[in-house]
Scaffold this motif. Structure first.
Motif, short mmCIF file in Angstrom:
data_model
loop_
_atom_site.label_atom_id
_atom_site.label_comp_id
_atom_site.label_asym_id
_atom_site.label_seq_id
_atom_site.Cartn_x
_atom_site.Cartn_y
_atom_site.Cartn_z
N THR A 21 0.86 -1.17 0.00
CA THR A 21 0.00 0.00 0.00
C THR A 21 0.90 1.23 0.00
N PHE A 23 1.68 2.97 2.32
CA PHE A 23 2.50 3.10 3.52
C PHE A 23 3.41 1.92 3.79
N GLN A 26 3.10 -5.54 3.46
CA GLN A 26 2.86 -6.60 4.44
C GLN A 26 3.14 -7.94 3.75
N SER A 135 -9.21 -6.31 -2.76
CA SER A 135 -8.34 -5.14 -2.70
C SER A 135 -6.97 -5.55 -3.22
N LYS A 161 -10.73 -3.20 -6.12
CA LYS A 161 -10.21 -1.96 -5.52
C LYS A 161 -8.71 -1.95 -5.76
N ASP A 189 -8.10 3.26 -3.63
CA ASP A 189 -7.86 3.57 -2.22
C ASP A 189 -6.48 4.19 -2.06
N ASN A 191 -5.26 5.54 0.94
CA ASN A 191 -4.69 5.45 2.30
C ASN A 191 -3.94 6.74 2.69
N GLU A 214 -11.19 6.36 -2.15
CA GLU A 214 -11.18 6.17 -0.71
C GLU A 214 -10.00 6.92 -0.08
N LYS A 263 -15.01 -0.44 9.30
CA LYS A 263 -14.19 -1.52 9.86
C LYS A 263 -14.44 -1.48 11.36
N MET A 292 -8.91 -5.84 7.07
CA MET A 292 -7.55 -5.60 7.55
C MET A 292 -6.76 -6.91 7.48
N GLU A 294 -7.73 -9.95 7.76
CA GLU A 294 -8.08 -10.79 8.91
C GLU A 294 -8.00 -12.27 8.58
N ARG A 299 -12.71 -12.42 9.99
CA ARG A 299 -13.53 -12.36 8.76
C ARG A 299 -14.99 -12.71 9.09
N ASP A 316 -14.42 -5.48 1.19
CA ASP A 316 -13.09 -6.10 1.10
C ASP A 316 -13.09 -7.40 1.91
N SER A 318 -12.78 -10.67 1.33
CA SER A 318 -12.44 -11.68 0.32
C SER A 318 -12.33 -13.06 0.95
N ARG A 322 -7.41 -15.71 -0.65
CA ARG A 322 -6.83 -14.47 -1.16
C ARG A 322 -5.67 -14.02 -0.25
N TYR A 323 -5.71 -14.48 1.01
CA TYR A 323 -4.73 -14.04 1.99
C TYR A 323 -3.77 -15.16 2.40
O1 NPG Z 1 -8.77 -7.52 2.03
O2 NPG Z 1 -8.57 -7.41 4.20
C1 NPG Z 1 -8.33 -7.00 3.06
C2 NPG Z 1 -7.48 -5.78 2.91
C3 NPG Z 1 -8.28 -4.65 2.42
O3 NPG Z 1 -7.09 -2.91 1.40
C4 NPG Z 1 -7.46 -3.39 2.42
N1 NPG Z 1 -7.21 -2.91 3.61
O4 NPG Z 1 -6.56 0.49 4.15
O5 NPG Z 1 -8.33 -0.62 3.75
C5 NPG Z 1 -7.12 -0.57 3.94
C6 NPG Z 1 -6.34 -1.80 3.73
C7 NPG Z 1 -5.17 -2.24 4.52
C8 NPG Z 1 -5.28 -3.29 5.39
C9 NPG Z 1 -3.95 -1.76 4.23
C10 NPG Z 1 -4.19 -3.80 6.04
C11 NPG Z 1 -2.84 -2.29 4.85
C12 NPG Z 1 -2.97 -3.31 5.73
#
Ligand code: NPG
Length: 368
Positions: A21, A23, A26, A135, A161, A189, A191, A214, A263, A292, A294, A299, A316, A318, A322-323
């Protein structure tokens, strides 16, 4: 209910692909699971704080510390605890909403398991499945991004997104529109990565018929978002700025946003999340459920929340794959672009204890 103990368990859960993102990136989820033990049974919640204070001021080690030193003692002191009683009991501690939300969820889970009632039903959910979006992080190249979007669309996700930042906005949106057409439900988005000086660049995105943009500006800048909203046709949606129902009402009334991302972690729990849902509904503002990264533990309650009637846009929320290669609960699987809302008592999912043990990095037990 009387609270007897709280277990704080940290897990290191690898992500299937790094998530970049504006910032940072992850590549592993540092998960804090909160388990409450009451005289009426147990409950579970997941804290959504990240490892570093980059999304908001909260971070996972601080969440653990504030729970142990400041929040747990306040809950242990409550004679008859309920999910609805958590927020008032913790009101003396300023902020730390993600830590408070995890505790509230765990207490609600214990309480509702005792009644045999699902969280979705308790919160006022009206549907048994919810539409899901995905996302997508900032990619290494435009081609890699288009391929990633194509893979998720093939799986059935209903909207896309894109994470954006200065230098990664116009080009990725152009490429995704060119590859998948104008009918694709597409949103972006930021952020908080932009400032007022970049407004002309953001206004160019009006050409793409996006569902929303966003959180372009820093969270405190409600006036800046209102000015931007007046100057663009793309709806502004706020995420980081909206930490309570009263701030949501204020932001909407000042014209800073016309859509809200909810959230529960960001706002201090599911009870406050429902208040935001309700105030937005009364103002004619649709909401959608953010994420976030999760595990299944976080979730499941998000899906319960997303079952409420004013969740009008895909979230978001999913699927597990996806994670994570393996989720710590039964995996959430996409069916026709939707996930099922858990119907079992409480949050409606249980953890795979063997896998949780394998992923655990520390356990702290707090007793009344
Ligand atoms: O699918 O849970 C997901 C992540 C969705 O983009 C997403 N979350 O700012 O909304 C946000 C963002 C985010 C989450 C960014 C965690 C960084 C870490």
């Amino acid at each position: 209910m009387k609270l007897r103990a709280i277990e704080l368990r940290r897990l290191a859960v690898p992500l299937v692909r790094p998530f970049r993102t504006s910032f940072g990136t992850q590549s592993e989820r540092d998960v804090l699971l909160v388990r409450v033990v009451t005289d009426d049974g147990e409950g579970l919640g997941e804290c959504v704080a990240l490892a570093e204070p980059v999304y908001s001021s909260e971070y996972v080690a601080a969440a653990q510390s504030v729970i142990a030193d400041h929040l747990a003692p306040r809950l242990f002191a409550v004679r008859d605890l309920s999910g609805r009683g958590v927020q008032p009991a913790l009101a003396g501690v300023i902020g730390h909403r993600m830590a408070k939300a995890a505790l509230e969820t765990a207490v609600l889970d214990a309480e509702l398991r005792g009644y045999g009632v699902s969280l979705a039903r308790y919160l006022g959910g009206v549907r048994d499945r919810v539409e899901c979006g995905v996302s997508i992080g900032i990619a290494a190249t435009i081609d890699a991004l288009v391929e990633e979007v194509s893979g998720y669309l093939a799986q059935g996700y209903r909207r896309i997104k894109l994470k954006i930042e200065p230098g990664w906005d116009w080009e990725p949106v152009t490429a995704v529109r060119a590859a998948f057409g104008d009918d694709l439900m597409l949103q972006v988005d930021a952020n908080t990565a932009y400032d007022a000086a970049s407004a002309p660049r953001l206004r160019r995105l009006d050409a793409f018929g996006l569902l929303l943009i966003e959180q372009p500006f820093v969270e405190e800048d409600i006036a800046g978002h209102a000015a931007l909203a007046r100057s663009m046709s793309t709806p502004i949606c706020l995420d980081e700025s909206i930490v309570s129902a009263s701030i949501a009402a204020d932001a909407v009334n000042r014209g800073a946003c016309s859509i809200v991302n909810i959230k529960a972690g960001r706002v201090g729990g599911y009870i406050e999340a429902v208040r935001i849902h309700d105030v937005c509904a009364s103002l004619g503002v649709p909401v959608w459920c953010g994420g976030m990264l999760e595990t299944g533990v976080g979730r499941a309650p998000n899906l319960a929340l997303a079952a409420l009637p004013n969740f009008k846009l895909p979230g978001d929320t999913s699927a597990s794959d996806r994670y994570f290669a393996e989720d710590i609960t039964e995996p959430f699987v996409l069916h026709d672009g939707c996930l099922k809302v858990p119907q079992g008592p409480g949050i409606g999912v249980d953890v795979r204890q063997d896998l949780v043990e394998q992923l655990t990095t520390s356990v702290q037990l707090l007793r009344a």
